[in-house]
Design a protein around this motif. Sequence first.
Motif, PDB file in Angstrom:
ATOM      1  N   ALA A 113      -3.522  -3.461 -54.475  1.00  0.00           N
ATOM      2  CA  ALA A 113      -2.922  -4.210 -53.367  1.00  0.00           C
ATOM      3  C   ALA A 113      -3.939  -4.321 -52.230  1.00  0.00           C
ATOM      4  O   ALA A 113      -4.624  -3.361 -51.914  1.00  0.00           O
ATOM      5  CB  ALA A 113      -1.663  -3.505 -52.882  1.00  0.00           C
ATOM      6  N   PRO A 114      -4.057  -5.501 -51.601  1.00  0.00           N
ATOM      7  CA  PRO A 114      -5.101  -5.712 -50.603  1.00  0.00           C
ATOM      8  C   PRO A 114      -4.772  -5.242 -49.191  1.00  0.00           C
ATOM      9  O   PRO A 114      -5.617  -5.298 -48.313  1.00  0.00           O
ATOM     10  CB  PRO A 114      -5.290  -7.222 -50.630  1.00  0.00           C
ATOM     11  CG  PRO A 114      -3.948  -7.755 -51.011  1.00  0.00           C
ATOM     12  CD  PRO A 114      -3.370  -6.740 -51.948  1.00  0.00           C
ATOM     13  N   ARG A 150      -2.903 -10.987 -49.545  1.00  0.00           N
ATOM     14  CA  ARG A 150      -2.440 -11.041 -50.925  1.00  0.00           C
ATOM     15  C   ARG A 150      -3.601 -11.358 -51.855  1.00  0.00           C
ATOM     16  O   ARG A 150      -4.569 -12.029 -51.476  1.00  0.00           O
ATOM     17  CB  ARG A 150      -1.326 -12.062 -51.090  1.00  0.00           C
ATOM     18  CG  ARG A 150      -1.779 -13.487 -50.849  1.00  0.00           C
ATOM     19  CD  ARG A 150      -0.642 -14.459 -50.987  1.00  0.00           C
ATOM     20  NE  ARG A 150      -1.107 -15.801 -50.629  1.00  0.00           N
ATOM     21  CZ  ARG A 150      -0.373 -16.870 -50.682  1.00  0.00           C
ATOM     22  NH1 ARG A 150       0.881 -16.792 -51.067  1.00  0.00           N
ATOM     23  NH2 ARG A 150      -0.865 -18.045 -50.350  1.00  0.00           N
ATOM     24  N   ASN A 151      -3.515 -10.859 -53.082  1.00  0.00           N
ATOM     25  CA  ASN A 151      -4.482 -11.206 -54.121  1.00  0.00           C
ATOM     26  C   ASN A 151      -4.155 -12.590 -54.655  1.00  0.00           C
ATOM     27  O   ASN A 151      -2.987 -12.933 -54.837  1.00  0.00           O
ATOM     28  CB  ASN A 151      -4.405 -10.206 -55.281  1.00  0.00           C
ATOM     29  CG  ASN A 151      -4.976  -8.860 -54.924  1.00  0.00           C
ATOM     30  OD1 ASN A 151      -6.023  -8.782 -54.304  1.00  0.00           O
ATOM     31  ND2 ASN A 151      -4.293  -7.809 -55.325  1.00  0.00           N
ATOM     32  N   VAL A 152      -5.194 -13.380 -54.911  1.00  0.00           N
ATOM     33  CA  VAL A 152      -5.044 -14.683 -55.534  1.00  0.00           C
ATOM     34  C   VAL A 152      -5.996 -14.734 -56.718  1.00  0.00           C
ATOM     35  O   VAL A 152      -7.203 -14.522 -56.558  1.00  0.00           O
ATOM     36  CB  VAL A 152      -5.375 -15.833 -54.550  1.00  0.00           C
ATOM     37  CG1 VAL A 152      -5.264 -17.182 -55.253  1.00  0.00           C
ATOM     38  CG2 VAL A 152      -4.468 -15.780 -53.330  1.00  0.00           C
ATOM     39  N   THR A 163       0.520  -6.538 -52.669  1.00  0.00           N
ATOM     40  CA  THR A 163       0.961  -6.140 -54.006  1.00  0.00           C
ATOM     41  C   THR A 163      -0.215  -6.214 -54.972  1.00  0.00           C
ATOM     42  O   THR A 163      -1.024  -7.139 -54.903  1.00  0.00           O
ATOM     43  CB  THR A 163       2.094  -7.074 -54.497  1.00  0.00           C
ATOM     44  OG1 THR A 163       3.165  -7.014 -53.551  1.00  0.00           O
ATOM     45  CG2 THR A 163       2.605  -6.691 -55.866  1.00  0.00           C
ATOM     46  N   ALA A 164      -0.288  -5.244 -55.872  1.00  0.00           N
ATOM     47  CA  ALA A 164      -1.321  -5.255 -56.910  1.00  0.00           C
ATOM     48  C   ALA A 164      -1.125  -6.467 -57.831  1.00  0.00           C
ATOM     49  O   ALA A 164      -0.046  -7.076 -57.852  1.00  0.00           O
ATOM     50  CB  ALA A 164      -1.254  -3.972 -57.723  1.00  0.00           C
ATOM     51  N   MET A 165      -2.163  -6.801 -58.606  1.00  0.00           N
ATOM     52  CA  MET A 165      -2.120  -7.884 -59.577  1.00  0.00           C
ATOM     53  C   MET A 165      -2.725  -7.352 -60.872  1.00  0.00           C
ATOM     54  O   MET A 165      -3.802  -6.753 -60.858  1.00  0.00           O
ATOM     55  CB  MET A 165      -2.916  -9.095 -59.075  1.00  0.00           C
ATOM     56  CG  MET A 165      -2.910 -10.282 -60.008  1.00  0.00           C
ATOM     57  SD  MET A 165      -3.831 -11.701 -59.321  1.00  0.00           S
ATOM     58  CE  MET A 165      -2.603 -12.361 -58.192  1.00  0.00           C
ATOM     59  N   VAL A 179      -9.648 -13.855 -55.035  1.00  0.00           N
ATOM     60  CA  VAL A 179      -9.969 -13.756 -53.619  1.00  0.00           C
ATOM     61  C   VAL A 179      -8.779 -13.110 -52.917  1.00  0.00           C
ATOM     62  O   VAL A 179      -7.647 -13.224 -53.381  1.00  0.00           O
ATOM     63  CB  VAL A 179     -10.287 -15.154 -53.031  1.00  0.00           C
ATOM     64  CG1 VAL A 179      -9.093 -16.086 -53.080  1.00  0.00           C
ATOM     65  CG2 VAL A 179     -10.838 -15.060 -51.626  1.00  0.00           C
ATOM     66  N   VAL A 180      -9.048 -12.407 -51.827  1.00  0.00           N
ATOM     67  CA  VAL A 180      -7.980 -11.914 -50.974  1.00  0.00           C
ATOM     68  C   VAL A 180      -7.673 -13.016 -49.971  1.00  0.00           C
ATOM     69  O   VAL A 180      -8.554 -13.435 -49.217  1.00  0.00           O
ATOM     70  CB  VAL A 180      -8.378 -10.603 -50.258  1.00  0.00           C
ATOM     71  CG1 VAL A 180      -7.313 -10.213 -49.242  1.00  0.00           C
ATOM     72  CG2 VAL A 180      -8.597  -9.497 -51.271  1.00  0.00           C
TER      73      VAL A 180
END
Length: 135
Positions: free
Chosen positions: A30-31, A36-38, A104-106, A127-128
């Motif tokens: 999680a960032p 958010r992670n993309v 949130t993690a991805m 990317v964050v």
Amino acid sequence: MPEVIVGGGQTWSVAHAPAANTQATITRAAPGAGHRNVCTGLTVTITGGASAPAAKTMSVAIIDGATAGTAYLWGPISISIPAVAGAMNGIARSNLWIPGTPNTAMTLEFSVAGGASTVQSVSLEGVVDVGGTRQ
């Protein structure tokens, strides 16, 4: 791989290539609050060894959260390996924009291990999104 700051966000890349007959799975942490992670690209492969594996179908997915979750951002997509020594199958996608939930993690993972005489690999890049504003 170190993270690089570009355009106000951090680019990142994570990968996993485990031993034979092991489920490939990778999680980007999680960032942090307000970010958010993309996912901007992914690669998944399954390869048969020198001995023919048993034919098998499994799935791969990007999960919004930790491993074994069911909040799918992409997939599940079916992928199979034939009963042929040295066979290979894979999916490679680039130029994506698959946003996760803020802070949130991805996770990118196969649903199961491929079986004896198979090797899986997964890689995820992204990317964050600072502030989580781009759709």
